[in-house]
Design an enzyme around this catalytic site. Structure first.
Site, PDB file in Angstrom:
ATOM      1  N   GLY A 211     -52.730 -72.778  15.294  1.00 57.99           N
ATOM      2  CA  GLY A 211     -52.368 -74.145  15.659  1.00 57.99           C
ATOM      3  C   GLY A 211     -51.842 -74.897  14.438  1.00 57.99           C
ATOM      4  O   GLY A 211     -52.109 -74.497  13.302  1.00 57.99           O
TER       5      GLY A 211
ATOM      6  N   ASP B   6     -64.450 -73.921  14.198  1.00 58.19           N
ATOM      7  CA  ASP B   6     -64.258 -72.576  14.728  1.00 58.19           C
ATOM      8  C   ASP B   6     -65.220 -72.357  15.889  1.00 58.19           C
ATOM      9  O   ASP B   6     -66.386 -72.748  15.808  1.00 58.19           O
ATOM     10  CB  ASP B   6     -64.538 -71.570  13.598  1.00 58.19           C
ATOM     11  CG  ASP B   6     -63.946 -70.221  13.925  1.00 58.19           C
ATOM     12  OD1 ASP B   6     -64.314 -69.641  14.972  1.00 58.19           O
ATOM     13  OD2 ASP B   6     -63.107 -69.748  13.134  1.00 58.19           O
TER      14      ASP B   6
ATOM     15  N   ALA C 253     -58.233 -72.156  23.412  1.00 62.07           N
ATOM     16  CA  ALA C 253     -58.268 -71.378  22.170  1.00 62.07           C
ATOM     17  C   ALA C 253     -58.471 -69.902  22.461  1.00 62.07           C
ATOM     18  O   ALA C 253     -59.264 -69.518  23.328  1.00 62.07           O
ATOM     19  CB  ALA C 253     -59.399 -71.876  21.270  1.00 62.07           C
ATOM     20  N   ALA C 254     -57.754 -69.076  21.742  1.00 59.24           N
ATOM     21  CA  ALA C 254     -57.903 -67.619  21.858  1.00 59.24           C
ATOM     22  C   ALA C 254     -57.040 -67.003  20.785  1.00 59.24           C
ATOM     23  O   ALA C 254     -56.215 -67.678  20.179  1.00 59.24           O
ATOM     24  CB  ALA C 254     -57.412 -67.142  23.227  1.00 59.24           C
TER      25      ALA C 254
ATOM     26  N   TYR D 287     -56.667 -57.123  24.757  1.00 60.37           N
ATOM     27  CA  TYR D 287     -56.514 -58.564  25.030  1.00 60.37           C
ATOM     28  C   TYR D 287     -56.799 -58.851  26.508  1.00 60.37           C
ATOM     29  O   TYR D 287     -57.600 -59.740  26.838  1.00 60.37           O
ATOM     30  CB  TYR D 287     -55.091 -58.997  24.661  1.00 60.37           C
ATOM     31  CG  TYR D 287     -54.701 -60.371  25.158  1.00 60.37           C
ATOM     32  CD1 TYR D 287     -55.189 -61.521  24.547  1.00 60.37           C
ATOM     33  CD2 TYR D 287     -53.828 -60.511  26.247  1.00 60.37           C
ATOM     34  CE1 TYR D 287     -54.820 -62.783  25.000  1.00 60.37           C
ATOM     35  CE2 TYR D 287     -53.455 -61.764  26.702  1.00 60.37           C
ATOM     36  CZ  TYR D 287     -53.955 -62.895  26.084  1.00 60.37           C
ATOM     37  OH  TYR D 287     -53.592 -64.141  26.547  1.00 60.37           O
TER      38      TYR D 287
END
Ligand code: NAD
Length: 316
Positions: free
Chosen positions: A40, A60, A81-82, A149
């Protein structure tokens, strides 16, 4: 979203997350972004930094205490988030376990302890694996991911649905096609632009170029998310979000070439039907479920890619 006044967006400084934040702020919600800024960028949220309705927490998700603290005074969580790099799983088997599965577990625990009852989650078409029904509907099964993933995102979905049932939460799970648009930092359009900026005569395309996938512009993706959160009320709401057609890797190469004003580029292919181990060569999601509620995309895959190339080249 009248009840969703205080929204925590994990990954809110990333590509999709920052567009979501723009929309939530526009609608008058109070937004907290929780992001470790690994991919980001402050630049994506800089317009909001002085806004009293906006807070940035640089943290985090693997820091359990910090995420618990950040969840205080929140009534809706958007978990964006990932680590979204599908290719990485082949060389690093741990990254998606930590950044996706454990991160999601920590967030769900933080929600449980803070009595937060609603979560939206950004999942992916890769949970379907190599589906033999196309367009692939939400109730397709069995789900057999072929990338680490995809496996991690399916595990996250399972954690979220089981927390919803065990702790009386409500969840929205969005399985995205490829999302493109301004602020994209990864993916085929970004790769092709970078390669052609380095060498405008030659473009290396992974695989045979015939991979056919659905692409959706981020503005439409965010529109769909907000619409579906407002208009679906089950305990667990699962929706595919994608466009109604596909575009091949070679066609994306041609589109990017045109937008860069290049007329003769030699395409070379690395060969094989997939770009990398874990790549699903054909993907088109069934979007009848969201259409039946009244939302459908306007852009084709080609237009989404073209607009993205223009934006990334600063020509929009
Ligand atoms: P992105 O990398 O731009 O966004 C991810 C954000 O999460 C970044 O801001 C990053 O700094 C942050 N982050 C990562 N790990 C973190 C951690 N441990 N703690 C706190 N913050 C952390 O990626 P994106 O393309 O915007 O993807 C957003 C979401 O959508 C991801 O969940 C991804 O899996 C999903 N998704 C994306 C696509 C796509 O085509 N872009 C397709 C399907 C699903």
């Amino acid at each position: 979203m009248p009840t969703k006044n205080k929204i925590l967006v994990t990954g809110g400084a990333g590509f999709i997350g920052s567009h979501l934040v723009d929309r939530f702020i526009e609608k008058g919600s109070k937004v907290t972004v929780y992001d470790n800024l690994s991919s980001g960028k402050i630049e994506f949220i800089k317009n909001h930094l002085e806004n009293p309705n906006f807070t940035l927490i640089e943290g985090d998700l693997l820091d359990q205490e910090a995420i618990e603290e950040a969840c205080k005074d929140t009534d809706f969580v958007c978990h964006v988030a990932a680590n979204p790099d599908v290719r990485l799983g082949a060389s690093d088997t741990r990254v998606h376990l930590d950044q996706n599965i454990l991160a999601t577990y920590n967030l769900l625990e933080a929600m449980r302890k803070n009595n937060i009852k609603e979560i939206a989650f950004t999942s992916t078409s890769t949970v379907y694996g190599e589906a033999n029904i196309m367009p692939t509907p939400e109730d397709y099964g069995p789900l057999i991911p072929i990338s680490l993933y995809g496996a991690s995102k399916l595990a996250c979905e399972a954690l979220i649905t089981s927390y919803s049932h065990t702790f009386d939460m409500q969840a929205w799970i969005f399985r995205f096609a490829n999302i493109v648009g301004p602020r994209s930092t990864h993916g085929i359009t970004v790769d092709f632009i970078r390669k052609l900026q380095k060498n405008p005569n030659l473009l290396e395309i992974l695989g045979d170029g015939k991979q056919e996938k659905s692409y959706l512009h981020v503005s439409e993706c965010v529109g769909a998310i907000l619409f579906l959160i407002e208009n679906s009320k089950e305990k667990v709401n699962i929706f595919n979000i994608g466009s109604e057609d596909t575009i091949s890797a070679t066609e994306i190469g041609k589109t990017v070439m045109e937008e860069m004003g290049l007329s003769s580029v030699e395409f070379i292919y690395t060969g094989g039907s997939r770009g990398w181990k874990g790549d699903v060569p054909r993907m088109r999601l069934g979007i009848e479920k969201m259409k039946s509620l009244g939302w459908k995309p306007v852009y084709t895959s080609e237009r989404s890619v073209r607009e993205t190339a223009r934006a990334l080249l600063g020509r929009d």
